[in-house]
Enzyme design. Sequence first.
Site, PDB file in Angstrom:
ATOM      1  N   GLU A  45      10.913  -8.167  -2.615  1.00  0.00           N
ATOM      2  CA  GLU A  45      11.409  -6.869  -2.125  1.00  0.00           C
ATOM      3  C   GLU A  45      10.859  -6.720  -0.717  1.00  0.00           C
ATOM      4  O   GLU A  45       9.672  -6.459  -0.533  1.00  0.00           O
ATOM      5  CB  GLU A  45      10.907  -5.730  -3.022  1.00  0.00           C
ATOM      6  N   TRP A  64       0.813  -1.222   0.000  1.00  0.00           N
ATOM      7  CA  TRP A  64       0.000   0.000   0.000  1.00  0.00           C
ATOM      8  C   TRP A  64       0.849   1.275   0.000  1.00  0.00           C
ATOM      9  O   TRP A  64       0.310   2.353  -0.215  1.00  0.00           O
ATOM     10  CB  TRP A  64      -0.949   0.003   1.213  1.00  0.00           C
ATOM     11  N   GLU A  71      11.855  -1.923  11.840  1.00  0.00           N
ATOM     12  CA  GLU A  71      11.549  -0.969  10.775  1.00  0.00           C
ATOM     13  C   GLU A  71      10.416  -0.074  11.295  1.00  0.00           C
ATOM     14  O   GLU A  71       9.309  -0.551  11.554  1.00  0.00           O
ATOM     15  CB  GLU A  71      11.115  -1.743   9.522  1.00  0.00           C
ATOM     16  N   CYS A 123      10.242   1.518   2.460  1.00  0.00           N
ATOM     17  CA  CYS A 123      11.165   0.523   3.012  1.00  0.00           C
ATOM     18  C   CYS A 123      12.617   0.983   2.856  1.00  0.00           C
ATOM     19  O   CYS A 123      13.516   0.425   3.474  1.00  0.00           O
ATOM     20  CB  CYS A 123      10.927  -0.846   2.395  1.00  0.00           C
TER      21      CYS A 123
END
Length: 480
Positions: free
Chosen positions: A253, A153, A384, A287
């Site tokens: 990925e 998203w 993260e 990311c």
Amino acid sequence: MTFEVVRTDLLIGGQWRAGSDSRRIAVLDPATGSEMASVAAGTPTDAAAACDAAAVAQASWAATAPRVRSEVLRSCWQIMVDHTEELAELITREHGKPLGDAAGEVAYAAEFFRWNAEEAVRIHGSLSVAPLGNNRILVHHPPVGVVVMVTPWNFPAAMITRKLAPALAAGNAVVIKPPKETPLTALRVADLLQQAGVPNGLINVVPTLDSGSWFDAAVDHKATRMVSFTGSTEIGRVLLRRCADRVLKVVMELGGNAPFIVFDDADVDAAVEGAMVAKMRHSAETCTAANRFYAEAGVAGEFTSKLAAAMSGIKVGNGLESGVTCGPMINAAAIDTIDSLVQAAVGEGASAVVGGSKLDTPGFFYRPTVLADVDPGADITRHEIFGPVAPVITFTDTATMIDQANDTEMGLTAYVYTRDLAKGLSVSERIQAGMIGLNRGAVSDPAAPFGGMKQSGLGREGASEGIYEFCETQYIAASW
Ligand code: SIN
């Protein structure tokens, strides 16, 4: 914009059809938390129908001349560029990112078509003489076949086109599962690409509420030969295990945990400018985002205070409003995760120089935050963050800092700031990451190989490497 232009059914075999699931997928406006639209939900039956359609369409597409494929891709680039304003608004409405970032995403997304239009006519093989001289070794690269794409998203358009454009250029057909948070952009982009001349059945889009059973059906379909996924490492591991059952080709990925390193000899103003890009582009939900800032002792104070000043200058709000440079996060769970990381870091001794809490308003907003005096072993350095939070760690010894930067299973991106190019290159080579920004806060480029080392992924997207991921290698031992 009016939502009337957005088709909200499934796209299978060039036809728009209702989902077999009686439910619909509610799309939330992250700036308010309320429902803004709904789209049809696909089931495993729909996923299988999409694979059937893709298999039929792929056979004739693979036989189409590369120049023809190239020209179709070029039209895809053009139609996206022509619809920049509309697509940007749609992205902002369902993702939340500011309009400027959304328009940047449309340009980025479209560029994958232009780049791959140019690559479609340059898929090279080779011919050599076998060492014994008794035959020729002829190598060429046919398409893989049907490719299943599971997209995230955070870039509702670009994470689709980064996969789709090279897949089509190489002669494949695709079945896309867009995320349930941002299906509208996926459906609108597919609609435009059909209008640009992509033949029916090559692009199938099937949103769903049941990702697991959808994926099982797509993976088990006999025509499926490859899965391309962008998302978290946690989900990537699950999909990889499932792909192993059919020994499917994969591109993954996955997550990042990027260090952003500022040496004493860096141009601190440039480093702060780069840090703001590396941290804050697309509302900090990338990311590739800088996740841990390592500032050398001689500049740590200046870097931290200038970064804090820049973060305080960010206007948080609805991405449609003028002047807003950080939109809402995608949902309430994201806000809770970000806040628990920040509170844990503060509990471990860090101080919030700016920000440090969510906004007490409707929607999913978090204050841009700079954390100083973060311990190199703090929990926040291991996760993260995916939000507007910059933890700063001071370092004195380069070798120790590099060990800390590499002490993670992630290896997607890193950023290095120094005026000494030789030092910058040698530190870059010692960092275990697939992409390094050297005196730059952005690495993404359709002409560059995007991807990670370690558990940040497998394979590359973009550049000429990206197109070969969607090809097989066949060798013919030939005598003549
Ligand atoms: C991502 O966050 O997955 C992609 C970021 C980018 O392409 O810049």
